[in-house]
Design a protein around this motif. Structure first.
Motif, PDB file in Angstrom:
ATOM      1  N   ASP A  17      41.314  71.307  32.776  1.00 18.86           N
ATOM      2  CA  ASP A  17      39.936  70.884  32.998  1.00 18.86           C
ATOM      3  C   ASP A  17      38.989  71.821  32.078  1.00 18.86           C
ATOM      4  OD1 ASP A  17      37.251  70.215  33.940  1.00 18.86           O
ATOM      5  OD2 ASP A  17      37.926  70.006  35.886  1.00 18.86           O
ATOM      6  N   PRO A  18      38.255  71.464  31.260  1.00 20.96           N
ATOM      7  CA  PRO A  18      37.661  72.351  30.220  1.00 20.96           C
ATOM      8  C   PRO A  18      36.300  72.766  30.773  1.00 20.96           C
ATOM      9  CG  PRO A  18      37.143  70.135  29.445  1.00 20.96           C
ATOM     10  CD  PRO A  18      38.297  70.051  30.608  1.00 20.96           C
ATOM     11  N   CYS A  19      36.225  72.352  31.989  1.00 21.15           N
ATOM     12  CA  CYS A  19      34.767  72.591  32.734  1.00 21.15           C
ATOM     13  C   CYS A  19      34.938  73.703  33.720  1.00 21.15           C
ATOM     14  CB  CYS A  19      34.123  71.395  33.161  1.00 21.15           C
ATOM     15  SG  CYS A  19      33.795  70.066  31.839  1.00 21.15           S
ATOM     16  N   PHE A  20      35.945  74.174  34.072  1.00 18.24           N
ATOM     17  CA  PHE A  20      36.245  75.145  35.302  1.00 18.24           C
ATOM     18  C   PHE A  20      35.476  76.353  34.582  1.00 18.24           C
ATOM     19  CE2 PHE A  20      40.258  73.109  36.895  1.00 18.24           C
ATOM     20  CZ  PHE A  20      39.655  73.445  38.240  1.00 18.24           C
ATOM     21  N   PRO A  21      34.562  77.162  35.715  1.00 19.19           N
ATOM     22  CA  PRO A  21      33.981  78.369  35.457  1.00 19.19           C
ATOM     23  C   PRO A  21      35.033  79.474  35.546  1.00 19.19           C
ATOM     24  CG  PRO A  21      33.493  77.483  37.870  1.00 19.19           C
ATOM     25  CD  PRO A  21      34.538  76.694  37.051  1.00 19.19           C
ATOM     26  N   GLY A  22      34.516  80.628  35.523  1.00 16.80           N
ATOM     27  CA  GLY A  22      35.166  81.876  35.615  1.00 16.80           C
ATOM     28  C   GLY A  22      36.628  82.205  34.896  1.00 16.80           C
ATOM     29  N   GLY A  23      37.451  82.843  35.759  1.00 21.02           N
ATOM     30  CA  GLY A  23      38.788  83.026  35.020  1.00 21.02           C
ATOM     31  C   GLY A  23      39.624  82.097  34.581  1.00 21.02           C
ATOM     32  N   PRO A  48      31.636  71.427  29.464  1.00 18.89           N
ATOM     33  CA  PRO A  48      32.586  72.170  28.919  1.00 18.89           C
ATOM     34  C   PRO A  48      32.415  73.648  28.868  1.00 18.89           C
ATOM     35  CG  PRO A  48      32.434  70.579  27.456  1.00 18.89           C
ATOM     36  CD  PRO A  48      31.200  70.400  28.464  1.00 18.89           C
ATOM     37  N   ASN A  49      33.276  74.575  29.371  1.00 15.54           N
ATOM     38  CA  ASN A  49      33.297  76.114  29.216  1.00 15.54           C
ATOM     39  C   ASN A  49      33.166  76.376  27.795  1.00 15.54           C
ATOM     40  OD1 ASN A  49      34.002  78.954  29.300  1.00 15.54           O
ATOM     41  ND2 ASN A  49      33.987  78.666  31.407  1.00 15.54           N
ATOM     42  N   PRO A  50      32.125  77.169  27.306  1.00 11.57           N
ATOM     43  CA  PRO A  50      32.049  77.594  25.918  1.00 11.57           C
ATOM     44  C   PRO A  50      33.083  78.227  25.330  1.00 11.57           C
ATOM     45  CG  PRO A  50      30.263  78.681  27.057  1.00 11.57           C
ATOM     46  CD  PRO A  50      30.971  77.533  28.216  1.00 11.57           C
ATOM     47  N   LYS A  51      33.714  79.080  26.368  1.00  9.95           N
ATOM     48  CA  LYS A  51      34.982  79.952  25.885  1.00  9.95           C
ATOM     49  C   LYS A  51      36.361  79.030  25.456  1.00  9.95           C
ATOM     50  CE  LYS A  51      34.072  83.715  28.977  1.00  9.95           C
ATOM     51  NZ  LYS A  51      34.574  84.783  30.260  1.00  9.95           N
ATOM     52  N   ILE A  52      36.449  77.741  26.061  1.00 14.82           N
ATOM     53  CA  ILE A  52      37.273  77.025  25.717  1.00 14.82           C
ATOM     54  C   ILE A  52      37.056  76.357  24.207  1.00 14.82           C
ATOM     55  CG2 ILE A  52      38.604  74.928  26.331  1.00 14.82           C
ATOM     56  CD1 ILE A  52      38.536  75.861  29.298  1.00 14.82           C
ATOM     57  N   THR A  53      35.897  75.817  24.387  1.00 21.56           N
ATOM     58  CA  THR A  53      35.516  74.970  23.046  1.00 21.56           C
ATOM     59  C   THR A  53      35.633  75.987  21.844  1.00 21.56           C
ATOM     60  OG1 THR A  53      33.095  75.514  23.589  1.00 21.56           O
ATOM     61  CG2 THR A  53      34.167  73.335  24.076  1.00 21.56           C
ATOM     62  N   ALA A  54      35.136  77.227  22.057  1.00 26.64           N
ATOM     63  CA  ALA A  54      34.902  78.267  20.897  1.00 26.64           C
ATOM     64  C   ALA A  54      36.650  78.588  20.509  1.00 26.64           C
ATOM     65  CB  ALA A  54      34.530  79.610  21.433  1.00 26.64           C
ATOM     66  N   ALA A  55      37.567  78.539  21.527  1.00 25.36           N
ATOM     67  CA  ALA A  55      38.882  79.179  21.387  1.00 25.36           C
ATOM     68  C   ALA A  55      39.568  77.719  20.486  1.00 25.36           C
ATOM     69  CB  ALA A  55      39.674  79.222  22.550  1.00 25.36           C
ATOM     70  N   LEU A  56      39.182  76.657  20.750  1.00 30.08           N
ATOM     71  CA  LEU A  56      39.718  75.388  20.211  1.00 30.08           C
ATOM     72  C   LEU A  56      39.105  75.281  18.796  1.00 30.08           C
ATOM     73  CD1 LEU A  56      39.049  72.680  22.769  1.00 30.08           C
ATOM     74  CD2 LEU A  56      41.197  73.651  22.178  1.00 30.08           C
ATOM     75  N   ALA A  73      30.358  67.312  21.548  1.00 33.33           N
ATOM     76  CA  ALA A  73      30.452  67.133  23.132  1.00 33.33           C
ATOM     77  C   ALA A  73      30.884  65.906  23.598  1.00 33.33           C
ATOM     78  CB  ALA A  73      29.160  67.672  23.785  1.00 33.33           C
ATOM     79  N   ILE A  74      30.567  64.692  23.112  1.00 32.62           N
ATOM     80  CA  ILE A  74      30.527  63.333  23.341  1.00 32.62           C
ATOM     81  C   ILE A  74      32.180  63.275  23.063  1.00 32.62           C
ATOM     82  CG2 ILE A  74      30.202  60.971  22.912  1.00 32.62           C
ATOM     83  CD1 ILE A  74      27.259  61.766  22.510  1.00 32.62           C
ATOM     84  N   ALA A  75      32.626  63.514  21.970  1.00 27.78           N
ATOM     85  CA  ALA A  75      34.074  63.421  21.529  1.00 27.78           C
ATOM     86  C   ALA A  75      34.850  64.040  22.637  1.00 27.78           C
ATOM     87  CB  ALA A  75      34.260  63.678  19.976  1.00 27.78           C
ATOM     88  N   PHE A  76      34.593  65.180  22.963  1.00 24.77           N
ATOM     89  CA  PHE A  76      35.483  66.081  23.974  1.00 24.77           C
ATOM     90  C   PHE A  76      35.396  65.363  25.251  1.00 24.77           C
ATOM     91  CE2 PHE A  76      36.876  69.327  26.598  1.00 24.77           C
ATOM     92  CZ  PHE A  76      37.536  70.164  25.534  1.00 24.77           C
ATOM     93  N   ALA A  77      34.119  64.834  25.597  1.00 30.72           N
ATOM     94  CA  ALA A  77      34.100  64.318  26.953  1.00 30.72           C
ATOM     95  C   ALA A  77      34.818  62.863  27.036  1.00 30.72           C
ATOM     96  CB  ALA A  77      32.707  64.100  27.365  1.00 30.72           C
ATOM     97  N   ALA A  78      34.701  62.137  25.874  1.00 27.22           N
ATOM     98  CA  ALA A  78      35.350  60.802  25.764  1.00 27.22           C
ATOM     99  C   ALA A  78      36.856  61.115  25.802  1.00 27.22           C
ATOM    100  CB  ALA A  78      35.030  60.083  24.521  1.00 27.22           C
ATOM    101  N   ARG A  79      37.300  62.248  25.146  1.00 28.30           N
ATOM    102  CA  ARG A  79      38.785  62.390  25.295  1.00 28.30           C
ATOM    103  C   ARG A  79      39.434  63.046  26.653  1.00 28.30           C
ATOM    104  NH1 ARG A  79      39.982  63.939  19.185  1.00 28.30           N
ATOM    105  NH2 ARG A  79      40.034  61.826  18.273  1.00 28.30           N
ATOM    106  N   THR A  80      38.535  63.065  27.538  1.00 31.26           N
ATOM    107  CA  THR A  80      38.795  63.702  28.997  1.00 31.26           C
ATOM    108  C   THR A  80      39.142  62.631  30.008  1.00 31.26           C
ATOM    109  OG1 THR A  80      37.344  65.638  28.464  1.00 31.26           O
ATOM    110  CG2 THR A  80      38.050  65.071  30.862  1.00 31.26           C
ATOM    111  N   ILE A  81      40.364  62.695  30.561  1.00 26.76           N
ATOM    112  CA  ILE A  81      40.831  61.729  31.537  1.00 26.76           C
ATOM    113  C   ILE A  81      40.122  62.379  32.955  1.00 26.76           C
ATOM    114  CG2 ILE A  81      42.612  60.948  32.550  1.00 26.76           C
ATOM    115  CD1 ILE A  81      44.530  61.542  30.223  1.00 26.76           C
ATOM    116  N   THR A  82      39.322  61.225  33.543  1.00 26.73           N
ATOM    117  CA  THR A  82      38.659  61.564  34.803  1.00 26.73           C
ATOM    118  C   THR A  82      39.704  61.544  36.107  1.00 26.73           C
ATOM    119  OG1 THR A  82      37.724  59.479  34.983  1.00 26.73           O
ATOM    120  CG2 THR A  82      36.408  61.150  33.712  1.00 26.73           C
TER     121      THR A  82
END
Length: 729
Positions: A11-17, A52-60, A716-725
């Motif tokens: 889940d790319p939206c988790f906060p924190g650690g 999405p957590n910006p740390k994850i999108t930056a790493a990608l 952001a839309i592409a990332f969200a569209a590829r996310t399985i809910t």
């Protein structure tokens, strides 16, 4: 050969650690030469609407890691689920993976301190067996987590491999211990959660009101501060920010972290961050299982004595600092990842590192359904077209619009369906909403989009009803700011969406920002323009293509459709003033959704209807323009001096705020429709003072704002569209 070594299911939206750990795992796996990809999924545990957590999108972005399309099945050596919650509830879609092994990173203990289950490991084991026909390997992040499985039915599924959290010490500046002078600075940081804090009475023992010490605390919300009243004089608080910890930790002499007795800290990523900054760390004894001899352990009543020793014994403090750094490098550095991976799944079948594979797509494009409001102009449709043009390869945008300018989407090459708004056909609003829900439902069933993107000021009830009938649909709302009034209905309906994107305003600092009362997160982007500034034509080329005299003085008149606000007085005064001077010509831009006809005044008055017109803005000496979102930002980004005349209709955004801010900043002039004297003054100043126009151009060219909002929104839309809910409840 498998397609990937690791597919991170996260889940790319988790906060924190959890997200910090995943970002470092992506970097570490990439450095180890492993072929990796991300399969984003979304749990409903943390709420519906998240960004999405910006740390994850930056790493990608940094590693070039592909985000897998939902309709693409891939094989991998390891499908790595990055949080227990992801296997604790059913997903709305199939992960489309063929793994050799399946692992689950256990970031949290199975039970809390009182024995209450935090998630179901048995359910996770069964779900993996059902999905993949594989045994699940549970990967605890610490000995604390490992012990929580003792005696459970899932104990046999716990791997002997401890999946330590990772951190890149190069990203953490060393703390400037002892160089700042004054009181000894001790810090702590954590998300603003009461479980992350000891009780107020215990906290006052751990962090005593002693003038020798300053306690700096990052992650203090208003509720926490209220609970700890009276706030000690030597406690310095700040709200939590994902970007703040490195700089915050660099200002400290030592670090001390204690939490609620009700909480079992699975590991303590904040502690690892402090160690990466080279800080001596003071902790309660139960953390010894995770940090061994690298930390200093004390009971609450003994913490003050440890601080005094650190403050007065430099050799002791230096040894503690070095122990922190050595522990991080030896146990949690990024270069440990390759060996850990092979320990879990066995040695790589080849000795040479795999190249990172190119992103591939399934045979059917991933569809996005762009739903636009009717609007009084072209703003909603223009933004959706700009975003559609910026979408990555493999996506197909289909327009389902209420705008009478639908032909522009069709002319741009997009499949387009037009439906009439209730006002256009004088329909009852309730009956229209039922009809619209039926029409949109049919479109959703026919096109089967991965995401629906709505651009409009108010999500219609018919829209909400249609979306509610499709479980595996990512729902996105693009909404502009500068609200004229607070709108509780709009905020409430925003909760029906998975993501809300808000194009920023250059003049946002002057707005009341009622939309910021939203309690759920909003993803801001730079301004979204129909034409990026770098794609605009030069003055000479634009005039040549429009058939205009290269040497003439030419003003642009663009006052919108006038469907909800009478701009005719402004138009008449502007034309009479401009055409009354034989040295000036006027090009009037006629909105394609204007309902009334206009006629030319003379041979120096030309009518045009071109979309998008922002390509040609540099052709003009100045403009007289309405102050909608698009025209305002397009004119300013093009460096076009403009007399802004706001549409002040009650249902409109705060256009007068935009106009006044532009004048205050020296980008243009502001005038009100109906203010004959003010408008005449602004027109004469633009016509008679070329030096003022040049000053405005210079000021606009110095603006530091980015205008690439369409790219940011599209990603952001592409990332969200590829996310399985997860299945919606």
């Amino acid at each position: 050969m498998t397609d990937h070594d690791i597919v991170f299911v996260a889940d790319p939206c988790f906060p924190g650690g959890s997200s910090s750990s995943l970002a470092y795992e992506i970097k570490a796996a990439s450095r180890a030469g492993l072929r990796i990809a991300l399969r984003p999924v979304r749990t409903q545990r943390l709420g519906r609407r998240r960004i999405p957590n910006p740390k994850i999108t930056a790493a990608l972005t940094e590693t070039g890691t592909p985000v897998l399309p939902r309709n693409l099945k891939v094989s991998c050596r390891l499908a790595l689920y990055c949080h227990p919650y992801l296997l604790d509830e059913p997903l709305a879609g199939n992960p489309m993976l063929v793994p050799d092994h399946v692992g689950l990173i256990a970031h949290h203990p199975l039970v809390d301190r009182w024995g209450k289950p935090q998630y179901s490991a048995d359910r996770a084991i069964q779900l993996v067996q059902d999905l993949y026909g594989k045994d699940l390997k549970i990967l605890p992040v610490s000995e604390t987590v490992r012990k929580s499985f003792w005696g459970s039915e899932a104990a046999n599924s716990v791997s002997t491999c401890t999946w330590h959290n990772l951190i890149d010490t190069d990203e953490w500046p060393r703390a400037a211990r002892g160089t700042l002078g004054g009181a000894f600075r001790i810090g702590r940081h954590a998300r603003p959660d009461f479980l992350k804090w000891p009780s107020p009475a215990t906290a006052r023992v751990i962090y005593p009101e002693d003038p020798v010490f300053e306690f700096h605390m990052l992650g203090v919300s208003g509720n926490i501060r209220k609970a700890f009243d009276p706030w000690p004089m030597n406690w310095f608080a700040a709200p939590f920010d994902d970007h703040a910890p490195p700089n915050f930790l660099a200002t400290l002499d030592a670090y001390s972290y204690f939490h609620s007795e009700s909480w079992i800290e699975a590991f303590g990523y904040n502690i690892l961050e402090a160690m990466a900054a080279g800080l001596p760390v003071v902790l309660p004894p139960h953390f010894r299982e995770s940090f061994g001899t690298a930390a200093i352990y004390a009971q609450p009543q003994d913490a003050s004595g440890v601080y005094h020793k650190l403050a007065t014994d430099r050799e002791f403090a230096d040894r503690a600092s070095q122990a922190s750094l050595d522990f991080v490098n030896q146990n949690h550095g990024l270069d440990t990842y390759g060996a850990r991976f092979e320990e879990l799944v066995g040695p790589s079948p080849q000795t040479e590192p795999y190249p990172t594979p190119a992103v591939t797509h399934g045979p059917i494009p991933e569809r996005i359904l762009a739903v636009t409001s009717n609007g009084v102009g072209l703003g909603h449709l223009s933004r959706q077209l700009a975003i559609a043009d910026a979408m990555p390869l493999g996506f197909q945008t289909i327009f389902f619009t209420l705008s009478r300018a639908a032909k522009f989407a069709s002319d741009a090459g997009y499949v387009t369906e037009y439906r009439a708004f209730h006002r256009q056909v004088s329909a009852d609003i309730n009956r229209w909403n039922k009809w619209f829900a039926t029409e949109l439902t049919e479109a959703l069933e026919f096109y089967r989009p991965k995401a629906l993107v709505f651009d409009g000021n108010m999500p219609y009830q018919g829209l909400l009803n249609a979306m509610g009938g499709v479980s595996d649909l990512t729902r996105i709302w693009v909404r502009r700011g500068m609200w004229r009034h607070p709108n509780e209905t709009a905020l409430k309906r925003g909760k029906a969406f998975d993501l809300v994107i808000e194009p920023s305003e250059i003049s946002k600092i002057q707005g009341p920002a009622f939309e910021n009362h939203d309690t759920d997160p909003v993803l801001p982007t730079p301004p979204i323009l129909s034409v990026r500034p770098e794609n605009a034509l030069s003055r000479e080329t634009a005039r040549r293509l429009l058939g205009l005299d290269q040497d003439a003085k030419i003003a642009l008149l663009q006052l919108g459709a006038g469907s909800n606000f009478d701009m005719d007085p402004t138009r008449e005064l502007a034309l009479s003033t401009l055409l009354g001077d034989p040295n000036w010509h006027v090009v009037e831009l006629i909105s394609p959704v204007r309902l009334t006809a206009v006629t030319r005044q003379n041979e120096r008055h030309r009518l045009v209807s071109v979309f998008p017109f922002a390509t040609y803005l540099k052709a003009f000496d100045f403009a007289v323009s309405a102050c909608g979102y698009n025209s305002y930002h397009e004119n300013i980004s093009a460096g076009l001096p403009t007399v802004f005349v706001p549409n002040t209709a009650p249902e409109m955004d705060l256009q007068e705020t935009r106009a006044d801010f532009a004048e205050r900043c020296g980008w243009g002039l502001s005038a009100r429709s109906g203010d004959t004297y003010g408008l005449t003054y602004a027109l004469r100043r633009m016509m008679d003072r070329p030096e003022d126009r040049q000053d405005m151009r210079i000021r606009m060219q110095s603006i530091k704002h980015e205008f690439n909002g369409s790219d940011v929104a599209a990603r952001a839309i592409a990332f969200a569209a590829r996310t399985i809910t997860a299945e919606r409840r």
